[in-house]
Design a protein around this motif. Structure first.
Motif, PDB file in Angstrom:
ATOM      1  N   GLU A  71      98.609 -55.972 -56.909  1.00  0.00           N
ATOM      2  CA  GLU A  71      98.248 -54.594 -56.555  1.00  0.00           C
ATOM      3  C   GLU A  71      98.776 -53.604 -57.585  1.00  0.00           C
ATOM      4  OE1 GLU A  71     100.005 -54.526 -52.693  1.00  0.00           O
ATOM      5  OE2 GLU A  71      98.185 -55.216 -51.693  1.00  0.00           O
ATOM      6  N   ARG A  72     100.013 -53.829 -58.060  1.00  0.00           N
ATOM      7  CA  ARG A  72     100.573 -52.934 -59.083  1.00  0.00           C
ATOM      8  C   ARG A  72      99.810 -53.053 -60.392  1.00  0.00           C
ATOM      9  NH1 ARG A  72     106.469 -54.573 -59.289  1.00  0.00           N
ATOM     10  NH2 ARG A  72     105.728 -56.371 -58.149  1.00  0.00           N
ATOM     11  N   PHE A  76      97.683 -50.047 -62.191  1.00  0.00           N
ATOM     12  CA  PHE A  76      97.912 -49.650 -63.577  1.00  0.00           C
ATOM     13  C   PHE A  76      96.603 -49.603 -64.353  1.00  0.00           C
ATOM     14  CE2 PHE A  76      98.421 -50.837 -68.014  1.00  0.00           C
ATOM     15  CZ  PHE A  76      99.311 -49.867 -68.460  1.00  0.00           C
ATOM     16  N   VAL A  77      95.784 -50.639 -64.192  1.00  0.00           N
ATOM     17  CA  VAL A  77      94.515 -50.698 -64.926  1.00  0.00           C
ATOM     18  C   VAL A  77      93.568 -49.605 -64.447  1.00  0.00           C
ATOM     19  CG1 VAL A  77      92.493 -52.125 -65.434  1.00  0.00           C
ATOM     20  CG2 VAL A  77      94.771 -53.127 -65.492  1.00  0.00           C
ATOM     21  N   GLN A  78      93.545 -49.326 -63.143  1.00  0.00           N
ATOM     22  CA  GLN A  78      92.685 -48.240 -62.634  1.00  0.00           C
ATOM     23  C   GLN A  78      93.077 -46.904 -63.254  1.00  0.00           C
ATOM     24  OE1 GLN A  78      89.883 -48.180 -60.812  1.00  0.00           O
ATOM     25  NE2 GLN A  78      89.977 -50.398 -60.989  1.00  0.00           N
ATOM     26  N   LYS A  79      94.349 -46.728 -63.526  1.00  0.00           N
ATOM     27  CA  LYS A  79      94.819 -45.465 -64.094  1.00  0.00           C
ATOM     28  C   LYS A  79      94.651 -45.425 -65.617  1.00  0.00           C
ATOM     29  CE  LYS A  79      98.866 -42.506 -64.358  1.00  0.00           C
ATOM     30  NZ  LYS A  79     100.280 -42.359 -64.087  1.00  0.00           N
ATOM     31  N   ALA A  83      86.668 -49.027 -68.822  1.00  0.00           N
ATOM     32  CA  ALA A  83      85.723 -49.365 -67.757  1.00  0.00           C
ATOM     33  C   ALA A  83      85.538 -50.876 -67.647  1.00  0.00           C
ATOM     34  CB  ALA A  83      84.384 -48.682 -68.007  1.00  0.00           C
ATOM     35  N   SER A  84      85.445 -51.576 -68.777  1.00  0.00           N
ATOM     36  CA  SER A  84      85.268 -53.026 -68.739  1.00  0.00           C
ATOM     37  C   SER A  84      86.532 -53.728 -68.237  1.00  0.00           C
ATOM     38  CB  SER A  84      84.858 -53.561 -70.110  1.00  0.00           C
ATOM     39  OG  SER A  84      85.800 -53.192 -71.090  1.00  0.00           O
ATOM     40  N   GLU A  85      87.719 -53.209 -68.576  1.00  0.00           N
ATOM     41  CA  GLU A  85      88.965 -53.777 -68.047  1.00  0.00           C
ATOM     42  C   GLU A  85      89.053 -53.574 -66.543  1.00  0.00           C
ATOM     43  OE1 GLU A  85      92.088 -53.428 -71.807  1.00  0.00           O
ATOM     44  OE2 GLU A  85      91.932 -51.765 -70.395  1.00  0.00           O
ATOM     45  N   LYS A  86      88.658 -52.404 -66.074  1.00  0.00           N
ATOM     46  CA  LYS A  86      88.676 -52.138 -64.630  1.00  0.00           C
ATOM     47  C   LYS A  86      87.762 -53.105 -63.892  1.00  0.00           C
ATOM     48  CE  LYS A  86      89.722 -47.249 -65.205  1.00  0.00           C
ATOM     49  NZ  LYS A  86      89.239 -45.876 -65.093  1.00  0.00           N
ATOM     50  N   GLU A  87      86.581 -53.356 -64.451  1.00  0.00           N
ATOM     51  CA  GLU A  87      85.635 -54.273 -63.821  1.00  0.00           C
ATOM     52  C   GLU A  87      86.196 -55.692 -63.793  1.00  0.00           C
ATOM     53  OE1 GLU A  87      81.158 -55.959 -64.673  1.00  0.00           O
ATOM     54  OE2 GLU A  87      81.679 -53.947 -65.373  1.00  0.00           O
ATOM     55  N   ALA A  88      86.821 -56.142 -64.889  1.00  0.00           N
ATOM     56  CA  ALA A  88      87.385 -57.493 -64.955  1.00  0.00           C
ATOM     57  C   ALA A  88      88.574 -57.647 -64.014  1.00  0.00           C
ATOM     58  CB  ALA A  88      87.804 -57.817 -66.387  1.00  0.00           C
ATOM     59  N   VAL A  89      89.443 -56.654 -63.962  1.00  0.00           N
ATOM     60  CA  VAL A  89      90.663 -56.727 -63.144  1.00  0.00           C
ATOM     61  C   VAL A  89      90.330 -56.642 -61.653  1.00  0.00           C
ATOM     62  CG1 VAL A  89      92.832 -55.519 -62.644  1.00  0.00           C
ATOM     63  CG2 VAL A  89      92.187 -55.983 -64.995  1.00  0.00           C
ATOM     64  N   ALA A  90      89.165 -56.151 -61.307  1.00  0.00           N
ATOM     65  CA  ALA A  90      88.756 -56.124 -59.897  1.00  0.00           C
ATOM     66  C   ALA A  90      88.664 -57.545 -59.331  1.00  0.00           C
ATOM     67  CB  ALA A  90      87.421 -55.412 -59.750  1.00  0.00           C
ATOM     68  N   SER A 131      94.375 -58.825 -72.017  1.00  0.00           N
ATOM     69  CA  SER A 131      94.630 -57.628 -72.814  1.00  0.00           C
ATOM     70  C   SER A 131      95.201 -56.500 -71.951  1.00  0.00           C
ATOM     71  CB  SER A 131      93.339 -57.168 -73.486  1.00  0.00           C
ATOM     72  OG  SER A 131      93.527 -55.939 -74.141  1.00  0.00           O
ATOM     73  N   ALA A 132      94.639 -56.308 -70.775  1.00  0.00           N
ATOM     74  CA  ALA A 132      95.142 -55.278 -69.861  1.00  0.00           C
ATOM     75  C   ALA A 132      96.553 -55.616 -69.404  1.00  0.00           C
ATOM     76  CB  ALA A 132      94.211 -55.132 -68.655  1.00  0.00           C
ATOM     77  N   PHE A 133      96.840 -56.908 -69.192  1.00  0.00           N
ATOM     78  CA  PHE A 133      98.180 -57.325 -68.798  1.00  0.00           C
ATOM     79  C   PHE A 133      99.177 -56.995 -69.904  1.00  0.00           C
ATOM     80  CE2 PHE A 133     101.751 -60.055 -68.031  1.00  0.00           C
ATOM     81  CZ  PHE A 133     101.875 -60.059 -66.649  1.00  0.00           C
ATOM     82  N   ALA A 134      98.771 -57.204 -71.156  1.00  0.00           N
ATOM     83  CA  ALA A 134      99.648 -56.889 -72.287  1.00  0.00           C
ATOM     84  C   ALA A 134      99.932 -55.388 -72.370  1.00  0.00           C
ATOM     85  CB  ALA A 134      99.025 -57.376 -73.589  1.00  0.00           C
ATOM     86  N   ASP A 135      98.992 -54.564 -71.919  1.00  0.00           N
ATOM     87  CA  ASP A 135      99.248 -53.124 -71.865  1.00  0.00           C
ATOM     88  C   ASP A 135     100.220 -52.788 -70.743  1.00  0.00           C
ATOM     89  OD1 ASP A 135      97.513 -52.699 -73.962  1.00  0.00           O
ATOM     90  OD2 ASP A 135      95.818 -52.169 -72.673  1.00  0.00           O
ATOM     91  N   TRP A 136     100.171 -53.559 -69.652  1.00  0.00           N
ATOM     92  CA  TRP A 136     101.000 -53.300 -68.474  1.00  0.00           C
ATOM     93  C   TRP A 136     102.434 -53.776 -68.677  1.00  0.00           C
ATOM     94  CZ3 TRP A 136     101.695 -56.857 -63.843  1.00  0.00           C
ATOM     95  CH2 TRP A 136     102.320 -56.201 -62.789  1.00  0.00           C
TER      96      TRP A 136
END
Length: 159
Positions: A71-72, A76-79, A83-90, A131-136
């Protein structure tokens, strides 16, 4: 020195090295030079990271401490994500290992609802998730692995 004494000496040295490595890998109890302690101190000091960025949640987010790692990560990705990262992380269903970091060998696992393993539809989004995880999360030596719904490997990346 005979062959038997060389083998015995090599075995003793190997045991000592293994003992030293295992003793250091489990040391997260709270020494002053401990990376785990500094990470805990960063969390207690409002989430300010070493690079000056802040990952603190807003004051109105009362459930931040009780939220799961997945959830965290999604929040983070929603914020902050594209757009493509948000779709993948869903498609993320579970995250493990994101909170236990020691900067020696950090590993995290991200589970998704994709199917088909490496030949399925999830390999492209797995790269975006990594990639999004590496940003988080940041680590000097971290590896995030993304799995499908059946636990098959989809991809991985450094964080």
């Amino acid at each position: 020195m005979g062959m038997k004494s060389k083998i015995a000496l090599g075995a003793v040295v190997g045991i000592v090295v293994i003992g030293a490595v295992s003793a250091n890998s489990g040391d997260t109890g709270g020494g002053s030079g401990d990376k785990g302690s500094s990470a805990a101190a960063e969390q207690q000091s409002g989430g300010t990271k070493r690079d000056g960025a802040s990952d603190a949640k807003p004051a109105d987010d009362k459930g931040a401490e009780k939220a799961s790692q997945a959830e965290r990560f999604k929040a983070f990705v929603q914020k902050n994500g594209t757009a493509s990262e948000k779709e993948a992380v869903a498609h993320v269903t579970k995250v493990q290992g994101a909170d236990e970091q020691n900067d020696i060998l950090d590993t995290a696992d991200v589970y998704t609802d994709f199917t088909g393993g490496l030949t399925g539809e999830g390999t492209g989004p797995a790269k975006l998730i990594a990639s999004a995880f590496a940003d988080w999360k940041q680590s000097e030596n971290g590896l995030v692995t993304v799995y499908d719904a059946d636990g098959e490997l989809l991809g991985n990346g450094k964080f």
